[in-house]
Design a protein around this motif. Structure first.
Motif, PDB file in Angstrom:
ATOM      1  N   LEU A  30      10.204  -3.805  -0.867  1.00  0.00           N
ATOM      2  CA  LEU A  30      10.130  -4.036  -2.391  1.00  0.00           C
ATOM      3  C   LEU A  30      11.210  -3.125  -2.404  1.00  0.00           C
ATOM      4  CD1 LEU A  30       6.388  -4.325  -2.940  1.00  0.00           C
ATOM      5  CD2 LEU A  30       8.097  -5.913  -2.102  1.00  0.00           C
ATOM      6  N   GLU A  31      12.528  -3.942  -3.154  1.00  0.00           N
ATOM      7  CA  GLU A  31      13.686  -3.038  -3.855  1.00  0.00           C
ATOM      8  C   GLU A  31      13.763  -3.602  -5.208  1.00  0.00           C
ATOM      9  OE1 GLU A  31      15.208  -1.326  -5.259  1.00  0.00           O
ATOM     10  OE2 GLU A  31      17.562  -1.352  -4.215  1.00  0.00           O
ATOM     11  N   SER A 148      14.913  -6.995  -5.734  1.00  0.00           N
ATOM     12  CA  SER A 148      14.618  -7.968  -7.171  1.00  0.00           C
ATOM     13  C   SER A 148      13.206  -8.191  -7.565  1.00  0.00           C
ATOM     14  CB  SER A 148      15.349  -9.622  -7.544  1.00  0.00           C
ATOM     15  OG  SER A 148      16.632  -8.781  -7.314  1.00  0.00           O
ATOM     16  N   THR A 149      12.132  -6.929  -6.596  1.00  0.00           N
ATOM     17  CA  THR A 149      10.662  -7.201  -6.408  1.00  0.00           C
ATOM     18  C   THR A 149       9.991  -5.978  -7.555  1.00  0.00           C
ATOM     19  OG1 THR A 149      10.975  -8.783  -5.032  1.00  0.00           O
ATOM     20  CG2 THR A 149       8.487  -7.498  -5.966  1.00  0.00           C
ATOM     21  N   PRO A 150      10.322  -5.401  -8.585  1.00  0.00           N
ATOM     22  CA  PRO A 150       9.683  -3.871  -9.207  1.00  0.00           C
ATOM     23  C   PRO A 150       7.889  -4.602  -9.768  1.00  0.00           C
ATOM     24  CG  PRO A 150      10.944  -5.720 -11.163  1.00  0.00           C
ATOM     25  CD  PRO A 150      11.282  -6.648 -10.092  1.00  0.00           C
ATOM     26  N   VAL A 151       7.500  -2.778  -8.777  1.00  0.00           N
ATOM     27  CA  VAL A 151       6.224  -2.764  -9.075  1.00  0.00           C
ATOM     28  C   VAL A 151       5.678  -2.561 -10.170  1.00  0.00           C
ATOM     29  CG1 VAL A 151       4.337  -2.037  -7.705  1.00  0.00           C
ATOM     30  CG2 VAL A 151       6.057  -2.351  -6.444  1.00  0.00           C
ATOM     31  N   ALA A 164      -0.369  -3.163  -4.257  1.00  0.00           N
ATOM     32  CA  ALA A 164       1.149  -3.232  -5.378  1.00  0.00           C
ATOM     33  C   ALA A 164       0.599  -4.415  -6.067  1.00  0.00           C
ATOM     34  CB  ALA A 164       1.688  -2.309  -4.684  1.00  0.00           C
ATOM     35  N   ILE A 165       1.661  -4.413  -7.209  1.00  0.00           N
ATOM     36  CA  ILE A 165       1.203  -5.323  -8.066  1.00  0.00           C
ATOM     37  C   ILE A 165       2.297  -6.052  -8.972  1.00  0.00           C
ATOM     38  CG2 ILE A 165       0.227  -7.012 -10.219  1.00  0.00           C
ATOM     39  CD1 ILE A 165      -1.933  -5.503  -8.234  1.00  0.00           C
ATOM     40  N   THR A 166       3.266  -6.444  -8.660  1.00  0.00           N
ATOM     41  CA  THR A 166       4.628  -6.827  -9.227  1.00  0.00           C
ATOM     42  C   THR A 166       5.265  -6.292 -10.602  1.00  0.00           C
ATOM     43  OG1 THR A 166       4.577  -8.874  -8.485  1.00  0.00           O
ATOM     44  CG2 THR A 166       5.032  -7.344  -6.336  1.00  0.00           C
ATOM     45  N   GLU A 167       5.669  -7.363 -11.194  1.00  0.00           N
ATOM     46  CA  GLU A 167       6.084  -7.655 -12.184  1.00  0.00           C
ATOM     47  C   GLU A 167       5.772  -8.863 -12.914  1.00  0.00           C
ATOM     48  OE1 GLU A 167       9.598  -6.005 -14.607  1.00  0.00           O
ATOM     49  OE2 GLU A 167       9.227  -3.736 -14.171  1.00  0.00           O
ATOM     50  N   SER A 168       5.841  -9.675 -11.618  1.00  0.00           N
ATOM     51  CA  SER A 168       5.300 -11.334 -11.803  1.00  0.00           C
ATOM     52  C   SER A 168       4.044 -11.260 -12.069  1.00  0.00           C
ATOM     53  CB  SER A 168       6.168 -12.381 -11.009  1.00  0.00           C
ATOM     54  OG  SER A 168       6.014 -11.032  -8.872  1.00  0.00           O
ATOM     55  N   THR A 173      -1.280  -6.769  -0.533  1.00  0.00           N
ATOM     56  CA  THR A 173      -1.505  -5.441   0.178  1.00  0.00           C
ATOM     57  C   THR A 173      -1.425  -5.080   1.302  1.00  0.00           C
ATOM     58  OG1 THR A 173      -2.877  -6.491   1.192  1.00  0.00           O
ATOM     59  CG2 THR A 173      -3.781  -6.587  -0.652  1.00  0.00           C
ATOM     60  N   ALA A 174      -1.466  -4.044   1.593  1.00  0.00           N
ATOM     61  CA  ALA A 174      -1.028  -3.375   3.108  1.00  0.00           C
ATOM     62  C   ALA A 174      -2.279  -1.919   3.326  1.00  0.00           C
ATOM     63  CB  ALA A 174       0.328  -2.275   2.536  1.00  0.00           C
ATOM     64  N   LYS A 175      -1.791  -1.549   3.934  1.00  0.00           N
ATOM     65  CA  LYS A 175      -3.188  -0.563   4.913  1.00  0.00           C
ATOM     66  C   LYS A 175      -2.663   0.609   4.733  1.00  0.00           C
ATOM     67  CE  LYS A 175      -4.141  -3.008   9.389  1.00  0.00           C
ATOM     68  NZ  LYS A 175      -3.204  -3.172  11.023  1.00  0.00           N
ATOM     69  N   SER A 176      -1.225   0.947   4.571  1.00  0.00           N
ATOM     70  CA  SER A 176      -0.810   2.147   3.735  1.00  0.00           C
ATOM     71  C   SER A 176       0.786   1.559   2.816  1.00  0.00           C
ATOM     72  CB  SER A 176      -0.981   3.284   5.087  1.00  0.00           C
ATOM     73  OG  SER A 176       0.521   3.203   5.285  1.00  0.00           O
ATOM     74  N   CYS A 177       1.002   2.415   2.329  1.00  0.00           N
ATOM     75  CA  CYS A 177       2.857   2.890   0.859  1.00  0.00           C
ATOM     76  C   CYS A 177       2.708   3.319   0.883  1.00  0.00           C
ATOM     77  CB  CYS A 177       1.346   2.032   0.126  1.00  0.00           C
ATOM     78  SG  CYS A 177       3.159   1.951  -1.270  1.00  0.00           S
ATOM     79  N   VAL A 178       4.235   3.563   0.814  1.00  0.00           N
ATOM     80  CA  VAL A 178       5.117   4.758   0.788  1.00  0.00           C
ATOM     81  C   VAL A 178       5.994   4.491  -0.705  1.00  0.00           C
ATOM     82  CG1 VAL A 178       7.108   6.463   1.693  1.00  0.00           C
ATOM     83  CG2 VAL A 178       5.450   5.379   3.224  1.00  0.00           C
TER      84      VAL A 178
END
Length: 476
Positions: A30-31, A148-151, A164-168, A173-178
């Motif tokens: 997500l960028e 264009s997907t800010p968290v 993760a909850i995006t601005e929209s 969901t995911a098993k892991s996150c960086v």
């Protein structure tokens, strides 16, 4: 649901995404920026500081681990985690074949004023080419990318990543996150709050310019700190360079740098010198000057040179103010001519005879003037004279997540098993203060790759070849 969610779109995030995908994990990136502005500050980078024990392809001579460590120790004043710093240093000696595999090209060694052909590998086409190469490779490998997907926040449970909850308002969901989503350098309100007011009642950050992306607002950095994640770093410490005061507010990048500081003198708005311009080679000391200028009245200064310096440094993108006499130069830049002449005359009178050599720590120094100029001190007496206006330029901030060799985020000293951080988000573990050219890319590449591998492992996918490299970087 992807195995690994990577939040961010610069070098560290891309390294994480590529490594996780190589390990066999499904990856979503997500960028926050639109596609044309993708890449964060990595768009503006030019090189990678690399340890090497013998000449290598684009690197001359040798730059051993101990010398790299001593350079880092000097600029940070010892405010660094030695095991993590040494891990980054060792990693820098082995990452280039992997970078090449993903389409990054390096250019032949540079000679001349930058003095870094031995220590730094330069990217062909700069940071934009590096970022584009990584994105191309990510797409070929099947990494899913959303622009264009800010968290705005994360859903956490007992120190573990859930979603993760995006601005929209979308929940991913995911098993892991960086977390590879940068510092808070673009958040001017946070900068003002962090730096506060000086003794003159001025907001210190009022005149800051941001050398890189406008998208690094520190949203998830703030969220993580508020959520109780262990943090590290002083919010006022940053890669802070004295840049051309006429630069744009954001994304001025490398072309706004002023590289003639060590060849002349720097005066503040009161026409007085305030620091040793010749303390060390410019690539080792350029990053202290933003902070120095930030502490001056109006956060403004001028780099003053004469005709003898022309041709010895990379010319700035904007012409300097030019005059045939020093008095005329003072009037043109709006400082008091009497004080300016007192400063310049005192400096000129203090310059000792020596053999000028800008490629060495020469014996051209001052005697009897404060502050001293310890190298490259030559009388400023040859018209025309030039002045370049300086303001603090923030590249990236050092406040971030406290971590270890796994790149895991920590809560109350306990490492998360599925939430990792990389790049600017962890730079403060290695850079307590100061900077030396190319080390941000060394940190981002090392922690980015490690975070990606560990995020994939957390999701049940193990990288086939990285184990030996990790062991080497860890010093085993």
């Amino acid at each position: 649901m992807p195995d690994v969610l990577v939040i961010g779109g610069g070098n560290a995030a891309l390294c994480s995404a590529l490594m996780a995908r190589e390990a066999g994990a499904s990856v979503l990136m997500l960028e926050s920026a639109p596609k044309e502005w993708r890449g964060g500050n990595s768009m503006h980078v030019r090189n990678l500081r690399c340890m090497h024990d013998a000449p290598q392809d684009v690197l001359v001579e040798a730059y051993p681990e101990e010398e790299f460590w001593q350079d880092l120790l000097k600029v940070t004043g010892g405010i660094t985690n030695e095991p993590l710093a040494r891990m980054v240093i060792r990693h820098s000696s082995r990452c280039r074949p992997w970078m090449r595999k993903h389409g990054v090209h390096f250019q032949p060694p540079l000679s001349g004023a930058l003095h870094v052909a031995r220590t730094n590998a330069f990217f062909m086409g700069g940071g934009k080419a590096l970022v584009n190469a990584y994105y191309r490779s990510a797409e070929v490998l099947g990494v899913k990318i959303r622009y264009s997907t800010p968290v705005k926040s994360l859903e956490l449970k007992d120190g573990q990543f859930v979603a993760a909850i995006t601005e929209s308002g979308e929940r991913i969901t995911a098993k892991s996150c960086v977390l590879g989503c940068g510092g808070f350098e673009s958040n001017l309100e946070w900068q003002r709050e962090a730096w506060g007011q000086n003794e003159r009642g001025e907001w210190t950050a009022e005149n800051f310019l941001i050398r890189g992306t406008r998208f690094n607002q520190g949203v998830l950095l703030k969220f993580m700190i508020d959520a109780g994640a262990d943090s590290i770093g002083d919010p006022t410490q940053a890669h802070c360079v004295a840049i051309d005061a006429r630069a744009p507010l954001y994304d001025g990048g490398i072309c706004t740098r002023i590289d003639c500081v060590s060849l002349g003198v720097v005066v503040n708005r009161e026409a007085k010198r305030f620091y040793d311009e010749g303390e060390d080679f410019w690539p080792k000391r350029y990053a202290i000057w933003g902070r120095l200028v930030a502490q001056q009245p109006g956060q403004t200064a001028w780099s003053i040179i004469d005709q003898k310096a022309i041709g010895r440094f990379m010319p700035p993108v904007f012409d300097g103010t030019k005059a045939n006499t020093l008095e005329e130069l003072a009037v043109k830049i709006g400082v008091d001519p009497t004080t300016f002449m007192e400063t310049l005359n005192a400096y000129n009178a203090a310059c000792q005879p020596g053999t000028f050599d800008h490629t060495a720590l020469d014996d051209c120094r001052t005697d009897g003037v404060v502050p001293a100029k310890t190298h490259w001190a030559r009388v400023i007496d040859t018209a025309p004279f030039h002045a370049y206006p300086l303001k603090p330029g923030i590249t990236f901030t050092y406040l971030g997540m406290k971590t270890d060799e796994t790149a895991a985020c920590r809560f109350g000293g306990v490492a998360s098993t599925n939430l990792f951080a990389a790049g600017e988000m962890v730079a403060g573990n290695v850079l307590g203060k100061g900077y030396t050219a190319g080390v941000g890319m060394s940190i981002g590449t090392a922690f980015g790759r490690i975070a990606g591998v560990n995020a994939a492992a957390s999701a049940g996918h193990h990288h086939p070849t990285f184990k030996e490299e990790l062991a080497y970087a860890a010093g085993h």
